[in-house]
Structure formats: structure tokens, C-alpha cells
Motif scaffolding. Structure first.
Motif, short mmCIF file in Angstrom:
data_model
loop_
_atom_site.label_atom_id
_atom_site.label_comp_id
_atom_site.label_asym_id
_atom_site.label_seq_id
_atom_site.Cartn_x
_atom_site.Cartn_y
_atom_site.Cartn_z
N LEU A 145 -2.81 8.55 -16.25
CA LEU A 145 -3.46 8.05 -15.04
C LEU A 145 -2.68 6.84 -14.54
O LEU A 145 -2.12 6.07 -15.34
N TYR A 146 -2.67 6.65 -13.23
CA TYR A 146 -1.89 5.58 -12.62
C TYR A 146 -2.74 4.83 -11.61
O TYR A 146 -3.57 5.41 -10.92
N GLU A 147 -2.49 3.52 -11.54
CA GLU A 147 -3.14 2.69 -10.54
C GLU A 147 -2.16 1.64 -10.04
O GLU A 147 -1.19 1.31 -10.73
N ASP A 202 10.71 1.82 2.65
CA ASP A 202 11.97 2.47 2.98
C ASP A 202 13.04 1.42 3.30
O ASP A 202 14.21 1.60 2.97
N LEU A 203 12.63 0.31 3.89
CA LEU A 203 13.57 -0.77 4.20
C LEU A 203 14.20 -1.37 2.93
O LEU A 203 15.29 -1.92 2.97
N TYR A 204 13.49 -1.26 1.81
CA TYR A 204 13.95 -1.84 0.55
C TYR A 204 14.56 -0.80 -0.38
O TYR A 204 14.70 -1.03 -1.57
N GLY A 205 14.89 0.37 0.17
CA GLY A 205 15.56 1.38 -0.63
C GLY A 205 14.63 2.26 -1.43
O GLY A 205 15.07 3.02 -2.28
N VAL A 206 13.33 2.16 -1.18
CA VAL A 206 12.36 3.02 -1.85
C VAL A 206 12.04 4.15 -0.87
O VAL A 206 11.72 3.88 0.29
N PRO A 207 12.14 5.40 -1.30
CA PRO A 207 11.88 6.51 -0.38
C PRO A 207 10.53 6.42 0.32
O PRO A 207 9.54 5.96 -0.27
N HIS A 208 10.53 6.85 1.56
CA HIS A 208 9.33 6.84 2.39
C HIS A 208 8.15 7.50 1.67
O HIS A 208 7.04 6.99 1.65
N SER A 209 8.41 8.65 1.05
CA SER A 209 7.34 9.39 0.36
C SER A 209 6.78 8.59 -0.82
O SER A 209 5.58 8.65 -1.10
N THR A 210 7.63 7.82 -1.48
CA THR A 210 7.15 6.98 -2.58
C THR A 210 6.28 5.85 -2.04
O THR A 210 5.28 5.47 -2.66
N GLY A 211 6.64 5.34 -0.87
CA GLY A 211 5.79 4.35 -0.21
C GLY A 211 4.44 4.92 0.15
O GLY A 211 3.40 4.26 -0.01
N HIS A 212 4.42 6.18 0.60
CA HIS A 212 3.14 6.85 0.89
C HIS A 212 2.31 7.00 -0.38
O HIS A 212 1.09 6.81 -0.36
N LEU A 213 2.99 7.34 -1.47
CA LEU A 213 2.31 7.47 -2.75
C LEU A 213 1.68 6.14 -3.16
O LEU A 213 0.53 6.09 -3.61
N TYR A 214 2.42 5.06 -3.00
CA TYR A 214 1.89 3.73 -3.30
C TYR A 214 0.65 3.46 -2.44
O TYR A 214 -0.36 2.96 -2.93
N GLY A 215 0.74 3.81 -1.16
CA GLY A 215 -0.40 3.61 -0.26
C GLY A 215 -1.62 4.41 -0.70
O GLY A 215 -2.75 3.91 -0.65
N LEU A 216 -1.40 5.64 -1.13
CA LEU A 216 -2.50 6.47 -1.63
C LEU A 216 -3.17 5.79 -2.82
O LEU A 216 -4.40 5.67 -2.88
N PHE A 238 -3.06 2.68 -3.57
CA PHE A 238 -3.64 1.41 -3.12
C PHE A 238 -5.10 1.61 -2.69
O PHE A 238 -5.97 0.80 -2.99
N PHE A 239 -5.35 2.70 -1.99
CA PHE A 239 -6.71 2.95 -1.48
C PHE A 239 -7.59 3.72 -2.47
O PHE A 239 -8.79 3.86 -2.25
#
Length: 184
Positions: free
Chosen positions: A93-95, A30-44, A46-47
Motif C-alpha cells: 500500500l502507498y500513501e 514534468d518541469l522537474y523531470g518527473v513524467p507527467h503520468s507520475t505527477g498524476h499518480l502523485y495527485g491521485l 494526494f487526494f
């Protein structure tokens, strides 16, 4: 070891830890202009132990397919996730991009390059306009002429900075930056 082999308590603890990390990733992006929810998606992603479809991501995050699609598109544009092909699957599919150094480089190079190009264009155009004004208007007072010349000088110094930043971006994209700051 798969998640199925964990006890309910171990599974709960693991999910709590992952959730904490995903939340921090979301906040940081979010600090870099990427929406919080997109950061959560990246985290999902990631794991995730395997590539995921939009449907799977939406189910995990309780988000609509449209929101998932928008988030994934953002992450694809930033080169933080990759679309992968899997035999027998007709869905995309995405990774996560596994090379974090490359992810950092791509993210900042994309963002900085846009800013550099935009700012350089405006600065050069403004300097040219001031040149025309200085050359064509003979009745400019010395005070106005001095302000225009000073402003032009400030803009030329800004251009020097953006030219330097452009070289930094080139060094990041070429990997030359890692000669100065080596990867561990």
C-alpha cells in the motif's frame, strides 16, 4: 464526510476540482523531470483518503500495473510517497508523504546532490588534466598556456559554486534552512 454522502452534482464538482489540481501537479512535476503520468499518480494519492494498492491506482487511472509500478517506484525514490503496512492486507500500500516541506527538501536534495557530485568530479578531473598538460609540455605557446590557465580559473570558480550548493543541500537536509526561511 465521505464521498458517498455527496449528491451527484457535488460529487461531479469535487471530481472536476480534483482533476484540475491533479493536472497542475502533473504539469509541475514534468518541469522537474518527473513524467507527467507520475505527477498524476502523485495527485491521485494526494487526494486518496486511505493508502492505495497498485491495482487500485491502475483502476483509477486506467493505466497498466507496470506503469503504476514504475511511477510508484519513482515517487518512492524521490521520497514523495511511502509504502505502508495495513493489517490484513498482503498487497503493498502507498500513501503520499504528508510533510510537503520534507518532500521538497528530499526531492531537491536528491536531484541537486547528484548534479553536484557529477559536475565536481568532471571539473576536478579536467583541472588535473590541464595541470599535467601545463607541467609536462614545455613547448606550449604562451597563448595556449594562457587559455589553459584561464579555463582552469573558470573551472575553479565553478567548483566554488558547487561547494556552496553542497552546503545549501546540507542545510536543507539538516533542517537548518528553516531557521533562515521558517515554515509557517
Amino acid at each position: 464526510m465521505s464521498l458517498d454522502q455527496l449528491t451527484p452534482e457535488q460529487h461531479s464538482t469535487l471530481l472536476k476540482i480534483r482533476k484540475r489540481v491533479i493536472e497542475v501537479i502533473g504539469r509541475n512535476m514534468d518541469l522537474y523531470g518527473v513524467p507527467h503520468s507520475t505527477g498524476h499518480l502523485y495527485g491521485l494519492l494526494f487526494f486518496a483518503n486511505k493508502p492505495m494498492t497498485l491495482d487500485e491506482m491502475g483502476q483509477e487511472m486506467s493505466m497498466s500495473k507496470t506503469s503504476m509500478s514504475t511511477g510508484v517506484r519513482t515517487l518512492l525514490d524521490l521520497k514523495m510517497v511511502n509504502k505502508v503496512w495495513e493489517k490484513g492486507s498482503r498487497k503493498d500500500l502507498y500513501e503520499v508523504e504528508s510533510d510537503w516541506y520534507q518532500t521538497f527538501t528530499d526531492f531537491f536534495a536528491i536531484k541537486w546532490r547528484k548534479a553536484v557530485e557529477s559536475n565536481m568530479l568532471v571539473l576536478r578531473r579536467s583541472i588535473a588534466e590541464m595541470d599535467k598538460q601545463l607541467q609536462s609540455e614545455a613547448d606550449l605557446s604562451d597563448a595556449v598556456r594562457e587559455v589553459l590557465v584561464q579555463d582552469q580559473q573558470k573551472m575553479k570558480e565553478a567548483i566554488q559554486y558547487y561547494e556552496w550548493l553542497d552546503k545549501l543541500i546540507d542545510a536543507m537536509e539538516s533542517g537548518e534552512i528553516y531557521n533562515l526561511v521558517p515554515k509557517p
